[in-house]
Write a protein that holds these residues in place. Structure first.
Motif, PDB file in Angstrom:
ATOM      1  N   LEU A  50       0.765  -1.381   0.003  1.00  0.00           N
ATOM      2  CA  LEU A  50       0.098  -0.036   0.002  1.00  0.00           C
ATOM      3  C   LEU A  50       0.937   1.315  -0.091  1.00  0.00           C
ATOM      4  O   LEU A  50       0.394   2.199  -0.708  1.00  0.00           O
ATOM      5  CB  LEU A  50      -1.099  -0.260   1.134  1.00  0.00           C
ATOM      6  CG  LEU A  50      -2.164  -1.204   1.201  1.00  0.00           C
ATOM      7  CD1 LEU A  50      -2.911  -1.109   2.416  1.00  0.00           C
ATOM      8  CD2 LEU A  50      -3.026  -0.710   0.041  1.00  0.00           C
ATOM      9  N   THR A  54       1.834   1.813  -3.481  1.00  0.00           N
ATOM     10  CA  THR A  54       1.018   2.151  -4.131  1.00  0.00           C
ATOM     11  C   THR A  54       0.949   3.756  -4.022  1.00  0.00           C
ATOM     12  O   THR A  54       0.746   4.371  -4.997  1.00  0.00           O
ATOM     13  CB  THR A  54      -0.406   1.535  -3.769  1.00  0.00           C
ATOM     14  OG1 THR A  54      -0.409   0.079  -3.884  1.00  0.00           O
ATOM     15  CG2 THR A  54      -1.381   2.032  -4.823  1.00  0.00           C
ATOM     16  N   HIS A  62       3.871   5.487  -5.986  1.00  0.00           N
ATOM     17  CA  HIS A  62       3.731   5.540  -7.516  1.00  0.00           C
ATOM     18  C   HIS A  62       2.426   6.240  -7.644  1.00  0.00           C
ATOM     19  O   HIS A  62       2.300   6.261  -9.056  1.00  0.00           O
ATOM     20  CB  HIS A  62       3.700   4.006  -7.701  1.00  0.00           C
ATOM     21  CG  HIS A  62       5.157   3.594  -7.650  1.00  0.00           C
ATOM     22  ND1 HIS A  62       6.142   3.738  -8.377  1.00  0.00           N
ATOM     23  CD2 HIS A  62       5.512   2.421  -6.951  1.00  0.00           C
ATOM     24  CE1 HIS A  62       7.206   2.988  -7.898  1.00  0.00           C
ATOM     25  NE2 HIS A  62       6.762   2.269  -6.939  1.00  0.00           N
ATOM     26  N   ALA A  63       1.587   6.719  -6.747  1.00  0.00           N
ATOM     27  CA  ALA A  63       0.210   7.131  -7.327  1.00  0.00           C
ATOM     28  C   ALA A  63       0.563   8.376  -8.328  1.00  0.00           C
ATOM     29  O   ALA A  63      -0.323   8.716  -9.209  1.00  0.00           O
ATOM     30  CB  ALA A  63      -0.522   7.399  -6.279  1.00  0.00           C
ATOM     31  N   TRP A  79      -1.327   5.579 -14.141  1.00  0.00           N
ATOM     32  CA  TRP A  79      -1.680   4.057 -13.832  1.00  0.00           C
ATOM     33  C   TRP A  79      -0.711   3.106 -14.177  1.00  0.00           C
ATOM     34  O   TRP A  79      -0.581   2.043 -13.443  1.00  0.00           O
ATOM     35  CB  TRP A  79      -3.133   4.118 -14.720  1.00  0.00           C
ATOM     36  CG  TRP A  79      -3.725   2.691 -14.399  1.00  0.00           C
ATOM     37  CD1 TRP A  79      -4.216   2.195 -13.272  1.00  0.00           C
ATOM     38  CD2 TRP A  79      -3.888   1.609 -15.235  1.00  0.00           C
ATOM     39  NE1 TRP A  79      -4.817   0.960 -13.349  1.00  0.00           N
ATOM     40  CE2 TRP A  79      -4.535   0.666 -14.649  1.00  0.00           C
ATOM     41  CE3 TRP A  79      -3.584   1.550 -17.020  1.00  0.00           C
ATOM     42  CZ2 TRP A  79      -4.922  -0.521 -15.392  1.00  0.00           C
ATOM     43  CZ3 TRP A  79      -3.896   0.405 -17.541  1.00  0.00           C
ATOM     44  CH2 TRP A  79      -4.372  -0.651 -16.756  1.00  0.00           C
ATOM     45  N   TRP A 125       0.599   2.858 -10.320  1.00  0.00           N
ATOM     46  CA  TRP A 125       0.070   2.534  -9.202  1.00  0.00           C
ATOM     47  C   TRP A 125      -0.378   1.123  -9.296  1.00  0.00           C
ATOM     48  O   TRP A 125      -0.794   0.676  -8.480  1.00  0.00           O
ATOM     49  CB  TRP A 125      -0.683   3.536  -8.615  1.00  0.00           C
ATOM     50  CG  TRP A 125      -1.936   3.972  -9.350  1.00  0.00           C
ATOM     51  CD1 TRP A 125      -2.061   4.991  -9.990  1.00  0.00           C
ATOM     52  CD2 TRP A 125      -3.036   3.304  -9.528  1.00  0.00           C
ATOM     53  NE1 TRP A 125      -3.146   5.128 -10.640  1.00  0.00           N
ATOM     54  CE2 TRP A 125      -3.938   3.884 -10.335  1.00  0.00           C
ATOM     55  CE3 TRP A 125      -3.648   2.094  -8.866  1.00  0.00           C
ATOM     56  CZ2 TRP A 125      -5.272   3.688 -10.570  1.00  0.00           C
ATOM     57  CZ3 TRP A 125      -4.878   1.838  -9.264  1.00  0.00           C
ATOM     58  CH2 TRP A 125      -5.526   2.506 -10.049  1.00  0.00           C
ATOM     59  N   GLU A 126      -0.697   0.928 -10.675  1.00  0.00           N
ATOM     60  CA  GLU A 126      -1.779  -0.559 -10.605  1.00  0.00           C
ATOM     61  C   GLU A 126      -0.808  -1.740 -10.203  1.00  0.00           C
ATOM     62  O   GLU A 126      -1.697  -2.641  -9.477  1.00  0.00           O
ATOM     63  CB  GLU A 126      -2.280  -0.471 -12.152  1.00  0.00           C
ATOM     64  CG  GLU A 126      -1.552  -1.584 -13.022  1.00  0.00           C
ATOM     65  CD  GLU A 126      -0.097  -0.850 -13.636  1.00  0.00           C
ATOM     66  OE1 GLU A 126       0.463  -1.622 -14.011  1.00  0.00           O
ATOM     67  OE2 GLU A 126       0.005   0.089 -13.243  1.00  0.00           O
ATOM     68  N   TYR A 127       0.193  -1.890 -10.601  1.00  0.00           N
ATOM     69  CA  TYR A 127       1.092  -3.140  -9.966  1.00  0.00           C
ATOM     70  C   TYR A 127       0.998  -3.171  -8.414  1.00  0.00           C
ATOM     71  O   TYR A 127       0.596  -4.238  -7.892  1.00  0.00           O
ATOM     72  CB  TYR A 127       2.229  -3.201 -10.674  1.00  0.00           C
ATOM     73  CG  TYR A 127       3.063  -4.568 -10.069  1.00  0.00           C
ATOM     74  CD1 TYR A 127       2.611  -5.810 -10.718  1.00  0.00           C
ATOM     75  CD2 TYR A 127       4.167  -4.325  -9.284  1.00  0.00           C
ATOM     76  CE1 TYR A 127       3.360  -6.756 -10.404  1.00  0.00           C
ATOM     77  CE2 TYR A 127       4.872  -5.568  -8.973  1.00  0.00           C
ATOM     78  CZ  TYR A 127       4.528  -6.680  -9.540  1.00  0.00           C
ATOM     79  OH  TYR A 127       5.033  -7.976  -9.193  1.00  0.00           O
ATOM     80  N   PRO A 128       1.552  -2.288  -7.557  1.00  0.00           N
ATOM     81  CA  PRO A 128       1.358  -2.590  -6.146  1.00  0.00           C
ATOM     82  C   PRO A 128       0.042  -2.458  -5.752  1.00  0.00           C
ATOM     83  O   PRO A 128      -0.263  -3.192  -4.641  1.00  0.00           O
ATOM     84  CB  PRO A 128       2.181  -1.311  -5.676  1.00  0.00           C
ATOM     85  CG  PRO A 128       2.169  -0.490  -6.812  1.00  0.00           C
ATOM     86  CD  PRO A 128       2.264  -0.965  -8.219  1.00  0.00           C
ATOM     87  N   ALA A 129      -0.907  -1.863  -6.337  1.00  0.00           N
ATOM     88  CA  ALA A 129      -2.292  -2.118  -5.923  1.00  0.00           C
ATOM     89  C   ALA A 129      -2.992  -3.494  -6.107  1.00  0.00           C
ATOM     90  O   ALA A 129      -3.565  -4.004  -5.239  1.00  0.00           O
ATOM     91  CB  ALA A 129      -3.172  -1.019  -6.733  1.00  0.00           C
TER      92      ALA A 129
END
Length: 142
Positions: free
Chosen positions: A84, A87, A90-91, A95, A104-108
């Motif tokens: 998290l 995420t 990288h936000a 995306w 952020w999509e990979y860690p999310a």
């Protein structure tokens, strides 16, 4: 989905997550970048450098626990703040994770998968202490 399929599905998820966390912790953060490099990077983000060491060792330990099938629910939940945090870091990059700085999509996705793993449990071929003790108790009772 029958019980046997669910156990093997949980195993596949557990091994995939474990290898991913181990690769990010031991190989990337401790190996490629080195502990000092990882701590320096965390410092460059405005985070306490010691957090880099905690994350590197946390990812490594969680990865090993998941691969072995030991304390899987606990390891999954303890790794959750790490992904998290990634995420959040990288936000601002957008995306797609192959964007400069990573998105952020990979860690999310890893966060969602860790929650699923915590819900499913260890699955097949795990070395869960309770599972091993349960087998011994059942064998002694028979």
């Amino acid at each position: 989905m029958n019980l046997n399929t669910a156990a093997y599905s949980a195993l596949l998820l557990r091994l995939s997550l474990g290898l991913t966390l181990l690769a990010h912790g031991a190989v990337l953060k401790l190996g490629t970048f080195g502990l000092a490099g990882t701590m320096g990077y965390f410092g460059s983000l405005g985070l306490p450098p010691i957090l880099g060491a905690i994350v590197a060792f946390g990812e490594t330990a969680a990865g090993l626990a998941l691969i072995a099938g030991v304390l899987v629910r606990t390891a999954s939940l303890l790794a959750l703040p790490i992904v998290l945090g990634a995420t959040f870091v990288h936000a601002g990059n957008g995306w797609v994770f192959n964007a400069p700085g990573g998105g952020w999509e990979y860690p999310a996705l890893l966060a969602a998968l860790l929650v699923v793993q915590a819900g499913l449990g260890a699955g097949a071929f795990a070395l869960e202490p309770g599972r091993l003790l349960g087998r011994r108790a059942a064998a002694q009772a028979a």
